[in-house]
Design an enzyme around this catalytic site. Structure first.
Site, PDB file in Angstrom:
ATOM      1  CG  ASN A  18      43.901  34.337   4.985  1.00  0.00           C
ATOM      2  OD1 ASN A  18      43.164  34.612   5.921  1.00  0.00           O
ATOM      3  ND2 ASN A  18      44.669  35.245   4.384  1.00  0.00           N
ATOM      4  CG  MET A  94      48.009  36.427  -5.655  1.00  0.00           C
ATOM      5  SD  MET A  94      46.659  37.465  -5.010  1.00  0.00           S
ATOM      6  CE  MET A  94      47.496  38.374  -3.728  1.00  0.00           C
ATOM      7  NE  ARG A  95      47.275  33.152 -13.318  1.00  0.00           N
ATOM      8  CZ  ARG A  95      48.114  33.810 -14.111  1.00  0.00           C
ATOM      9  NH1 ARG A  95      49.127  34.497 -13.591  1.00  0.00           N
ATOM     10  NH2 ARG A  95      47.941  33.811 -15.412  1.00  0.00           N
ATOM     11  CG  LEU A  97      39.317  31.890 -10.707  1.00  0.00           C
ATOM     12  CD1 LEU A  97      38.511  31.379  -9.526  1.00  0.00           C
ATOM     13  CD2 LEU A  97      40.097  30.750 -11.366  1.00  0.00           C
ATOM     14  CG  ASN A 111      39.064  36.493  -2.947  1.00  0.00           C
ATOM     15  OD1 ASN A 111      40.098  35.849  -2.724  1.00  0.00           O
ATOM     16  ND2 ASN A 111      39.089  37.769  -3.298  1.00  0.00           N
ATOM     17  CG  HIS A 113      40.627  42.279  -1.386  1.00  0.00           C
ATOM     18  ND1 HIS A 113      41.630  42.060  -2.307  1.00  0.00           N
ATOM     19  CD2 HIS A 113      40.544  43.623  -1.220  1.00  0.00           C
ATOM     20  CE1 HIS A 113      42.125  43.229  -2.688  1.00  0.00           C
ATOM     21  NE2 HIS A 113      41.491  44.196  -2.046  1.00  0.00           N
ATOM     22  CD  GLU A 176      47.367  40.331  14.923  1.00  0.00           C
ATOM     23  OE1 GLU A 176      46.435  40.822  15.609  1.00  0.00           O
ATOM     24  OE2 GLU A 176      48.578  40.613  15.109  1.00  0.00           O
ATOM     25  CD  GLU A 178      43.803  39.028   5.079  1.00  0.00           C
ATOM     26  OE1 GLU A 178      43.832  38.036   4.343  1.00  0.00           O
ATOM     27  OE2 GLU A 178      44.566  40.003   4.928  1.00  0.00           O
TER      28      GLU A 178
HETATM   29  C1  GAR Z   1      46.085  37.883   2.118  1.00  0.00           C
HETATM   30  O1  GAR Z   1      46.327  39.106   2.753  1.00  0.00           O
HETATM   31  C2  GAR Z   1      44.855  37.958   1.248  1.00  0.00           C
HETATM   32  O2  GAR Z   1      43.848  38.770   1.767  1.00  0.00           O
HETATM   33  C3  GAR Z   1      45.441  38.559  -0.013  1.00  0.00           C
HETATM   34  O3  GAR Z   1      46.668  37.913  -0.175  1.00  0.00           O
HETATM   35  C4  GAR Z   1      47.185  37.568   1.102  1.00  0.00           C
HETATM   36  C5  GAR Z   1      47.523  36.088   1.084  1.00  0.00           C
HETATM   37  O4  GAR Z   1      48.179  35.714   2.265  1.00  0.00           O
HETATM   38  N1  GAR Z   1      44.562  38.350  -1.139  1.00  0.00           N
HETATM   39  C6  GAR Z   1      44.349  39.246  -2.103  1.00  0.00           C
HETATM   40  O5  GAR Z   1      44.947  40.309  -2.153  1.00  0.00           O
HETATM   41  C7  GAR Z   1      43.324  38.841  -3.150  1.00  0.00           C
HETATM   42  N2  GAR Z   1      42.960  39.948  -3.962  1.00  0.00           N
HETATM   43  P1  GAR Z   1      48.242  34.188   2.695  1.00  0.00           P
HETATM   44  O6  GAR Z   1      48.809  33.420   1.497  1.00  0.00           O
HETATM   45  O7  GAR Z   1      49.191  34.164   3.861  1.00  0.00           O
HETATM   46  O8  GAR Z   1      46.878  33.737   3.055  1.00  0.00           O
END
Ligand code: GAR
Length: 204
Positions: A18, A94-95, A97, A111, A113, A176, A178
């Site tokens: 992303n 993945m922390r 806040l 963010n 998700h 895709e 995202e």
């Molecule tokens: C993504 O699918 C994002 O939506 C998810 O982690 C992945 C990171 O992929 N985020 C979460 O689950 C947040 N709660 P990336 O490092 O390739 O962007």
């Protein structure tokens, strides 16, 4: 650096796809944002290498080297203060806040998700969606509030679930989406078209 662009800090923990979608969008001169810094809480994140290959500034604030969340977040704030930052984009960061951190950046943290929030907050979203026999899923870009995966929704993209989908195929098709949704949300914010009223987003 152009003067009127939104300065992004992208926070990652891993792969950074992303982040890369945002970096690619920022290369378009008409895109209203630019990346000031990419910050990771994991020194081994693949995304840090990708950001460096794009010639971007990076910071590592390794949560494991701090005695607790408050000293980690103080270091995070210090690292952010070294760069111009108008908007913090969590991209697989993945922390969780703290409320203090979130309140220090009012409506300036977003963010992404991989579910249609408020459904399926947290981890293992695709497994849970399939176990529930849902016929659609998707992704959400939202403003961050202190609770996990909560806050006003800016954009959602939906996909249809196929009968033979696995968590992996579902994750791939949602990813895709995202990569389309995140730059779109940042564009809306950069164009100053996003308003929040009673915790609901309107796009002008
Ligand atoms: C993504 O699918 C994002 O939506 C998810 O982690 C992945 C990171 O992929 N985020 C979460 O689950 C947040 N709660 P990336 O490092 O390739 O962007």
């Amino acid at each position: 650096m152009a003067l009127n662009k939104l300065n992004l800090a992208i926070l990652i923990s891993g792969r950074g796809s992303n982040m890369e979608a945002l970096i690619e969008s920022c290369r378009d001169p008409s895109f209203p944002a630019q990346v000031s810094v990419v910050l990771s809480n994991r020194p081994e994140s693949k995304g840090i290498e990708i950001a460096q290959n794009h010639g971007l500034l990076t910071e590592i604030v390794d949560h494991k080297t701090f005695p607790g969340p408050s000293s980690f977040e103080a270091a995070l704030q210090k690292a952010l203060a070294r760069h111009p930052v108008d908007l913090i984009c969590l991209a697989g960061f993945m922390r969780l806040l703290s409320p203090e951190f979130v309140q220090a950046w009012p409506d300036k943290i977003i963010n992404i998700h991989p579910s249609l929030l408020p459904d399926y907050k947290g981890l293992n979203t695709h497994e849970r969606v399939l176990a529930d026999g849902r016929n659609e899923s998707g992704c959400t870009v939202h403003f961050v509030r202190p609770a996990m995966d909560a806050g006003p929704v800016i954009i959602q993209k939906k996909i249809q679930i196929k009968q033979n989908d696995t968590p992996e195929t579902l994750a791939g098709r949602i990813l895709e989406q995202e990569h389309v949704a995140y730059p779109e949300a940042v564009r809306f914010i950069g164009e100053n078209r996003v308003r929040i009223t009673n915790e609901q987003v309107t796009i002008l």
